[in-house]
Design an enzyme around this catalytic site. Sequence first.
Site, PDB file in Angstrom:
ATOM      1  N   GLU A 461       0.455  -6.467   2.282  1.00 20.25           N
ATOM      2  CA  GLU A 461      -1.180  -6.229   1.858  1.00 20.25           C
ATOM      3  C   GLU A 461      -1.819  -7.014   2.671  1.00 20.25           C
ATOM      4  O   GLU A 461      -2.881  -7.856   2.397  1.00 20.25           O
ATOM      5  CB  GLU A 461      -1.250  -6.757   0.535  1.00 20.25           C
ATOM      6  CG  GLU A 461      -0.430  -5.732  -0.631  1.00 20.25           C
ATOM      7  CD  GLU A 461      -0.735  -6.221  -2.045  1.00 20.25           C
ATOM      8  OE1 GLU A 461      -0.767  -5.273  -2.866  1.00 20.25           O
ATOM      9  OE2 GLU A 461      -0.741  -7.514  -2.287  1.00 20.25           O
ATOM     10  N   GLU A 528       6.574  -1.615  -4.162  1.00 20.24           N
ATOM     11  CA  GLU A 528       6.094  -2.339  -5.344  1.00 20.24           C
ATOM     12  C   GLU A 528       6.031  -1.017  -6.216  1.00 20.24           C
ATOM     13  O   GLU A 528       5.326  -0.278  -6.111  1.00 20.24           O
ATOM     14  CB  GLU A 528       5.083  -3.133  -5.335  1.00 20.24           C
ATOM     15  CG  GLU A 528       5.196  -4.246  -4.753  1.00 20.24           C
ATOM     16  CD  GLU A 528       3.847  -5.214  -4.382  1.00 20.24           C
ATOM     17  OE1 GLU A 528       3.056  -4.911  -5.491  1.00 20.24           O
ATOM     18  OE2 GLU A 528       4.026  -6.051  -3.583  1.00 20.24           O
TER      19      GLU A 528
END
Length: 1018
Positions: A461, A528
């Site tokens: 991220e 994820e």
Amino acid sequence: MTTMKPSLEWLSNLSVFKVNRLDPHSDHRYYTTMEEAEAGLPMPMRHGLNGSWKFSYAVNPASRIEPFYRLDYNCAGWDDIQVPGHIQLQGWGTPQYVNTMYPWDGLDGVRPPAIPQEHNPVGSYVKTFELPENMKNRPVYISFQGVESAFYVWLNGEFVGYGEDSFTPSEFDLSPHIREGANKMAVEVYQRSTGSWLEDQDFWRFSGIFRDVYLYTVPELHVRDLRIRAELDDTYTLGMLKAELELIGDQTAAVTAKLELKDAEGRTLLSETSEFRGGKLSVSLEAGEVKPWSAEHPYLYAVCLSIRNDKGDLVEAIVQKAGFRRFEMKDKLMHLNGKRIVFKGVNRHEFNCRRGRAITKQDMLWDIAALKRNNINAVRTSHYPNQTLWYELCDEYGIYVIDEMNLESHGSWQKMGAVEPSWNIPGDKPEWQEIVMDRARSMLERDKNHPSILIWSCGNESYAGEVILNVSNYFREADPGRLVHYEGVFHNRKFNDTSDMESRMYAKPADIELYLERNPDKPYISCEYMHAMGNSVGGLHKYTELERKYPMYQGGFIWDYIDQALLKKNRYGQEYLAYGGDYDDRPTDYTFCGNGIVYADREATPKMQEVKFLYQNIKLEPTLTAIKVMNENLFVGTDGLLLEYRLYREGKEVYTGQTNVAAAPQSEALVPIELPDVNGQSGEYCIHASLTLKEAALWAEAGFEVAFGQFVFMIEEKSAREQPSGKLKLVEGDVNIGVTGEGFSVLFSKQAGTLVSLRYGSREMIAAPPAPLFWRATTDNDKGAGLGFKSGAWYSASLTRKCVGLQLKEEADRVTVAFDYRFSISTEVAVNIAYTVFSDGSIRVRTHYKGVADLPNLPILAVSFKLPADYNDSEWYAMGPEENYIDRAHGARLGIFQRQVIDLPSRYLVPQESGNRTGVRRVSLTNGRGVGLEIKANPSAPLELNLSPYTAFELEHADHAWELPNVHYTVVTVAGRQMGVGGDDSWGAPVHDEYLIPADKEMEFEFYLSGVDGRNEA
């Protein structure tokens, strides 16, 4: 060694992230004898500095004790701190939990690379040590395995070095500074540094020396770096062993290196002796036919390396474990040893509820066994390199690893979910290249020899850009035997080449299918998915079902493994698991740290039941005559497993059998079974089939169940059951309606509009009368999806019903009292609850719901009432043993289970709906004398049911378990239907449509109440 005067300016200087730090190297162990090396003993050339250090804390650099490192400064009166450990968990400062935002957001307006000045806690550490005898007159180094986030080191008053990167080792040469006798080691640790901009992971913000610290020395000739490549040929059967080593020490004379390859039984398979000069050696050997390494069969060889000087003396012995394997992209699919791989994975933070990220060997051993026992075959090291021991365990036990470098800059480009990269780092900013690349090098060089690592990850991220693209290219060039992962390119396709596979977070099943249907260039993984916050993991099957449907779907990694919650005491001294905000930490992201399929104190949550079942590699489908065994393993057959099967009638075992099964990997087998003749006995039957370990494994005892399947069938009664007969007495009073029979009495209130009393003998069962219920205590996913805002009217409807009608019907052998209810949510919504009292004391409760369009979905349609808390022993014939919901019931099995009511609610960080069971046929609630109440449903129309010490409303308004009231009741909630719990994400994803309850759906359900007298059912 660079001689520099240490400066606080380094903390915010992008070009200074290491000073005098040694180059990274492999994490191999070395000894002076091969016997020690092969035994894996503690390294004699290491000396641990863990334990008690003297310590001083300052809230910022200006208030620190600056000259503490000098020899003439006496620190004897300082406090003590334990190393490894976090400063904030040992009495100084405050733990802070934030997810995406930077921890100083709103408190300091700095932009990178500047750092906050007022709040930058400093920990000053001092350790006095005597140099061990075996290190005297030798080079001496110090290794800090993990320090958060930047630190300066002095020895005996002299500056040694500086390091950043919290999660890879920083090592320094102490030789110029070592003295005879006592040595004063001084370390100054800063919580904030330039590196903090790159460490914005979703975790608690700590600081300090949180991993091991040790001194080490090396022999006169030392393999500083070792690279082992154990590869397979194109047939995936023949091994090729490549060893590259870099030697330091006196190399004026020839050095001899002997390399041996030994199998797991200690037999020498290969031996090669080389003489070389110049410090580097590269050896390639044909290993012949080898046993490949995989998570299913993690076969490890030993590469034994002996270094001898020009006199022929052995000076260093190394044993490095190696696994022959080949991981590659082939035909747009990821292949291991020639087979398409599916990752059944989980993201794992290093975490301990008492020690934070300073986890122990015992923690890791528990974790690795938990993964294997629950069919989890892969781990992503979210979002930083882990301790070396973890990779060794993954090699040994068999776990596939995505090794992720220490990089996350989430708060620089995403704000409250919106992508806004106006000041994103590292992006395309060349000034950030080296500090980021250094983290990549440190990870790869340390971890490169572990066969469990299949994929390098460029971090998490951090959006996209040239800097991260360059990192991925570095990984490919330095280690072509692995693939490279990075998810952030999803937000900027200009940098699509950063990742070898398409990787997304929290894409819903339909979005994944859309990608896969378009003939993509890359296989897909969810790095994820299934955000397991609180009561979650509903709909996991929608992802695992894609494994068979689309070859290019290659699995995913659940977020996440363990709740990040810390043990804390409330004002009354009660210990509990705390989350963000409980330490008055602001800003904070509160409960968002609780996403684990394992509780923070290392006990599996009920969610694990579903994970284990849907992740199992071997599927079992029993029928009346055979069990179909579908072996989806890539490499291992079923020889090591025993097939066990059991026949149950009405939940009670009537037969058990077992047999061997021969199902090769990637094949199916049909195993005939013979069940006893049930002689036409009517009832509900269930066949349980299990595969269990024949012998103990590293991670489980013999007999442990690794796979499960079941088959349920009915044998109907040939004649209808006789209805109970007997006399009933009906008394209709002005306010109440009473029905009595032998040994029981029932009272209905016209005024209250419900059943108010049910007595068996002298025992009153009803502590609070039954009422329609449309509300459940919102789960974390409910809150994230806005259920309270959208459907909150059902909350008030559950509290504000109005009885608008009553019907009384007396028949020869029964009496029915029915109540009609209306609700504030809409005058058109109607519920009728009819109680039919039979002469044997049983009561049929039939609920009919008539809804209306244009109303929000119902969370639940139920009838709820209370019993006294004395009725705390429960026995279920239902789906279990752990809680389950309509979208999380694949892993549950039909059976009889016992549990105390106090133990039925799950220990999620925030009290919420939990403890539900689907497929409920019957439940008994009894006290210590075995008397109580039974709730029963028709097997063809089973119910959902929840038993709890708390009402939905008490749970709704508690933020911690200790805020709940003392236990006074057993709350019974019988549901015709409850919505699923969801799990695609926890910030907006709705429960899938088929698991919702439309408000305009007409519904009816029924159940029976009867007494239990401790011997017979009344």
